[in-house]
Design a protein around this motif. Structure first.
Motif, PDB file in Angstrom:
ATOM      1  N   THR A 170       0.836  -1.198   0.000  1.00 47.29           N
ATOM      2  CA  THR A 170       0.000   0.000   0.000  1.00 47.29           C
ATOM      3  C   THR A 170       0.870   1.247   0.000  1.00 47.29           C
ATOM      4  O   THR A 170       0.630   2.200  -0.743  1.00 47.29           O
ATOM      5  N   PHE A 171       1.892   1.240   0.834  1.00 50.66           N
ATOM      6  CA  PHE A 171       2.823   2.365   0.915  1.00 50.66           C
ATOM      7  C   PHE A 171       3.476   2.621  -0.441  1.00 50.66           C
ATOM      8  O   PHE A 171       3.556   3.765  -0.900  1.00 50.66           O
ATOM      9  N   ILE A 172       3.905   1.571  -1.121  1.00 51.86           N
ATOM     10  CA  ILE A 172       4.552   1.709  -2.423  1.00 51.86           C
ATOM     11  C   ILE A 172       3.572   2.283  -3.448  1.00 51.86           C
ATOM     12  O   ILE A 172       3.925   3.174  -4.227  1.00 51.86           O
ATOM     13  N   ASP A 173       2.345   1.786  -3.426  1.00 57.76           N
ATOM     14  CA  ASP A 173       1.329   2.326  -4.338  1.00 57.76           C
ATOM     15  C   ASP A 173       1.107   3.817  -4.087  1.00 57.76           C
ATOM     16  O   ASP A 173       1.036   4.612  -5.025  1.00 57.76           O
ATOM     17  N   LEU A 174       0.994   4.186  -2.827  1.00 58.57           N
ATOM     18  CA  LEU A 174       0.778   5.591  -2.481  1.00 58.57           C
ATOM     19  C   LEU A 174       2.002   6.443  -2.825  1.00 58.57           C
ATOM     20  O   LEU A 174       1.870   7.587  -3.250  1.00 58.57           O
ATOM     21  N   LEU A 175       3.177   5.881  -2.646  1.00 56.74           N
ATOM     22  CA  LEU A 175       4.412   6.592  -2.997  1.00 56.74           C
ATOM     23  C   LEU A 175       4.406   6.928  -4.483  1.00 56.74           C
ATOM     24  O   LEU A 175       4.749   8.044  -4.878  1.00 56.74           O
ATOM     25  N   ALA A 176       3.980   5.989  -5.307  1.00 56.07           N
ATOM     26  CA  ALA A 176       3.918   6.219  -6.755  1.00 56.07           C
ATOM     27  C   ALA A 176       2.849   7.256  -7.106  1.00 56.07           C
ATOM     28  O   ALA A 176       3.042   8.062  -8.012  1.00 56.07           O
ATOM     29  N   GLU A 177       1.746   7.232  -6.383  1.00 57.37           N
ATOM     30  CA  GLU A 177       0.637   8.142  -6.674  1.00 57.37           C
ATOM     31  C   GLU A 177       0.842   9.551  -6.135  1.00 57.37           C
ATOM     32  O   GLU A 177       0.569  10.530  -6.825  1.00 57.37           O
ATOM     33  N   LYS A 178       1.270   9.645  -4.879  1.00 58.39           N
ATOM     34  CA  LYS A 178       1.254  10.932  -4.180  1.00 58.39           C
ATOM     35  C   LYS A 178       2.620  11.517  -3.871  1.00 58.39           C
ATOM     36  O   LYS A 178       2.740  12.695  -3.597  1.00 58.39           O
ATOM     37  N   LYS A 229       3.302  13.599   0.917  1.00 60.22           N
ATOM     38  CA  LYS A 229       1.850  13.698   1.036  1.00 60.22           C
ATOM     39  C   LYS A 229       1.194  12.453   1.641  1.00 60.22           C
ATOM     40  O   LYS A 229       0.009  12.463   1.916  1.00 60.22           O
ATOM     41  N   ILE A 230       1.957  11.404   1.834  1.00 62.00           N
ATOM     42  CA  ILE A 230       1.405  10.169   2.412  1.00 62.00           C
ATOM     43  C   ILE A 230       1.228  10.345   3.916  1.00 62.00           C
ATOM     44  O   ILE A 230       2.118  10.847   4.601  1.00 62.00           O
ATOM     45  N   THR A 231       0.086   9.897   4.419  1.00 68.12           N
ATOM     46  CA  THR A 231      -0.148   9.881   5.865  1.00 68.12           C
ATOM     47  C   THR A 231      -0.390   8.437   6.310  1.00 68.12           C
ATOM     48  O   THR A 231      -0.717   7.575   5.479  1.00 68.12           O
ATOM     49  N   ILE A 232      -0.246   8.212   7.571  1.00 68.24           N
ATOM     50  CA  ILE A 232      -0.543   6.892   8.129  1.00 68.24           C
ATOM     51  C   ILE A 232      -2.018   6.564   7.902  1.00 68.24           C
ATOM     52  O   ILE A 232      -2.363   5.415   7.614  1.00 68.24           O
ATOM     53  N   ASN A 233      -2.879   7.571   7.996  1.00 68.31           N
ATOM     54  CA  ASN A 233      -4.306   7.351   7.712  1.00 68.31           C
ATOM     55  C   ASN A 233      -4.520   6.855   6.283  1.00 68.31           C
ATOM     56  O   ASN A 233      -5.346   5.970   6.047  1.00 68.31           O
ATOM     57  N   ASP A 234      -3.795   7.452   5.324  1.00 64.26           N
ATOM     58  CA  ASP A 234      -3.901   7.016   3.925  1.00 64.26           C
ATOM     59  C   ASP A 234      -3.553   5.535   3.802  1.00 64.26           C
ATOM     60  O   ASP A 234      -4.248   4.769   3.130  1.00 64.26           O
ATOM     61  N   ILE A 235      -2.472   5.166   4.443  1.00 62.18           N
ATOM     62  CA  ILE A 235      -2.004   3.775   4.380  1.00 62.18           C
ATOM     63  C   ILE A 235      -3.037   2.846   5.005  1.00 62.18           C
ATOM     64  O   ILE A 235      -3.405   1.817   4.422  1.00 62.18           O
ATOM     65  N   ALA A 236      -3.515   3.200   6.182  1.00 61.27           N
ATOM     66  CA  ALA A 236      -4.481   2.364   6.895  1.00 61.27           C
ATOM     67  C   ALA A 236      -5.774   2.203   6.091  1.00 61.27           C
ATOM     68  O   ALA A 236      -6.288   1.087   5.949  1.00 61.27           O
ATOM     69  N   GLU A 237      -6.281   3.312   5.571  1.00 60.62           N
ATOM     70  CA  GLU A 237      -7.524   3.250   4.794  1.00 60.62           C
ATOM     71  C   GLU A 237      -7.363   2.380   3.555  1.00 60.62           C
ATOM     72  O   GLU A 237      -8.203   1.530   3.273  1.00 60.62           O
ATOM     73  N   ARG A 238      -6.294   2.605   2.815  1.00 59.43           N
ATOM     74  CA  ARG A 238      -6.079   1.854   1.577  1.00 59.43           C
ATOM     75  C   ARG A 238      -5.838   0.372   1.859  1.00 59.43           C
ATOM     76  O   ARG A 238      -6.279  -0.485   1.105  1.00 59.43           O
ATOM     77  N   ALA A 239      -5.135   0.055   2.948  1.00 54.47           N
ATOM     78  CA  ALA A 239      -4.849  -1.338   3.288  1.00 54.47           C
ATOM     79  C   ALA A 239      -6.021  -1.999   4.018  1.00 54.47           C
ATOM     80  O   ALA A 239      -5.961  -3.193   4.324  1.00 54.47           O
ATOM     81  N   ASN A 240      -7.034  -1.198   4.326  1.00 54.22           N
ATOM     82  CA  ASN A 240      -8.224  -1.684   5.023  1.00 54.22           C
ATOM     83  C   ASN A 240      -7.884  -2.271   6.401  1.00 54.22           C
ATOM     84  O   ASN A 240      -8.309  -3.375   6.754  1.00 54.22           O
ATOM     85  N   ILE A 241      -7.069  -1.510   7.133  1.00 58.61           N
ATOM     86  CA  ILE A 241      -6.705  -1.885   8.500  1.00 58.61           C
ATOM     87  C   ILE A 241      -6.831  -0.650   9.389  1.00 58.61           C
ATOM     88  O   ILE A 241      -6.987   0.461   8.895  1.00 58.61           O
ATOM     89  N   ASN A 242      -6.739  -0.879  10.682  1.00 62.38           N
ATOM     90  CA  ASN A 242      -6.770   0.245  11.622  1.00 62.38           C
ATOM     91  C   ASN A 242      -5.438   0.973  11.606  1.00 62.38           C
ATOM     92  O   ASN A 242      -4.379   0.370  11.408  1.00 62.38           O
ATOM     93  N   ARG A 243      -5.494   2.254  11.872  1.00 62.67           N
ATOM     94  CA  ARG A 243      -4.292   3.081  11.964  1.00 62.67           C
ATOM     95  C   ARG A 243      -3.333   2.516  13.018  1.00 62.67           C
ATOM     96  O   ARG A 243      -2.120   2.490  12.826  1.00 62.67           O
ATOM     97  N   GLY A 244      -3.877   2.053  14.113  1.00 59.79           N
ATOM     98  CA  GLY A 244      -3.059   1.467  15.182  1.00 59.79           C
ATOM     99  C   GLY A 244      -2.283   0.243  14.725  1.00 59.79           C
ATOM    100  O   GLY A 244      -1.197  -0.036  15.229  1.00 59.79           O
TER     101      GLY A 244
END
Length: 186
Positions: free
Chosen positions: A15-23, A27-42
């Motif tokens: 997910t992080f790699i995908d977001l790195l390519a996109e944004k 601009k990447i936040t932990i919330n972005d990663i959690a939402e895209r990976a469908n997991i909790n931020r924690g």
């Protein structure tokens, strides 16, 4: 390691790699990663301290994958099979390595790869070079910089020549040096 942990880390990293390519990294936040990976931020924080830690682990993972692949398919660092293995692996995994080598904030990837290749070249030069006129440090950094430079050029320019052509050209340029090393083996 538990398969669930491996699966979660794999999902977060992809997910992080995908977001790195996109944004881009900034601009990447932990919330972005959690939402895209469908997991909790924690859950992200359970595995990584922050996005910088995730970037570091990502870099380590992809450097290790490249080196592991090459170590398993090459006899020595200055061989045709070693060079061919590196270029073939990069060709198969072009997108991720282009991202890691291209992104301005990911100089860490290049630095880590440089350090590992320099260490390996130092070992080869130290063992095989019988010519005291050659400085091991100068030789190591010359060979490492040249090799990394060719890899970067090849990736940044979207593989402008075949793996075979790149390897042949690299070996042609290195031929005088590799002959010197081979002649001092014993």
């Amino acid at each position: 390691m538990d398969r669930r942990i491996q699966k979660t880390r794999h999902s977060i990293m992809n997910t992080f790699i995908d977001l790195l390519a996109e944004k881009g990294f900034e601009k990447i936040t932990i919330n972005d990663i959690a939402e895209r990976a469908n997991i909790n931020r924690g859950t992200v924080y359970l595995h990584y301290v922050d996005k910088f830690d995730l970037l570091d682990k990502c870099i380590e993972t992809y450097v290790e994958l490249l080196l592991h692949h090459c170590a398993n398919s090459a006899d020595t660092i200055l061989s045709v099979s070693a060079f061919q293995s590196v270029f073939e692996y990069l060709e198969k995994n072009f997108t991720i390595y282009k991202l890691l080598l291209s992104y301005e904030g990911v100089g860490f990837f290049r630095n880590r790869l440089y350090a590992i290749i320099a260490q390996t070249v130092t070992e080869v030069v130290g063992i095989k070079s019988g010519n005291s006129a050659l400085s091991n440090d100068v030789t190591t950094h010359f060979l490492t910089s040249g090799f990394i430079g060719v890899l970067e050029w090849w990736i940044h320019n979207s593989m402008p020549c075949s793996v075979q052509e790149a390897v042949e050209q690299l070996l042609y340029v290195l031929e005088p040096y590799t002959k010197h090393l081979v002649s001092h083996q014993s």
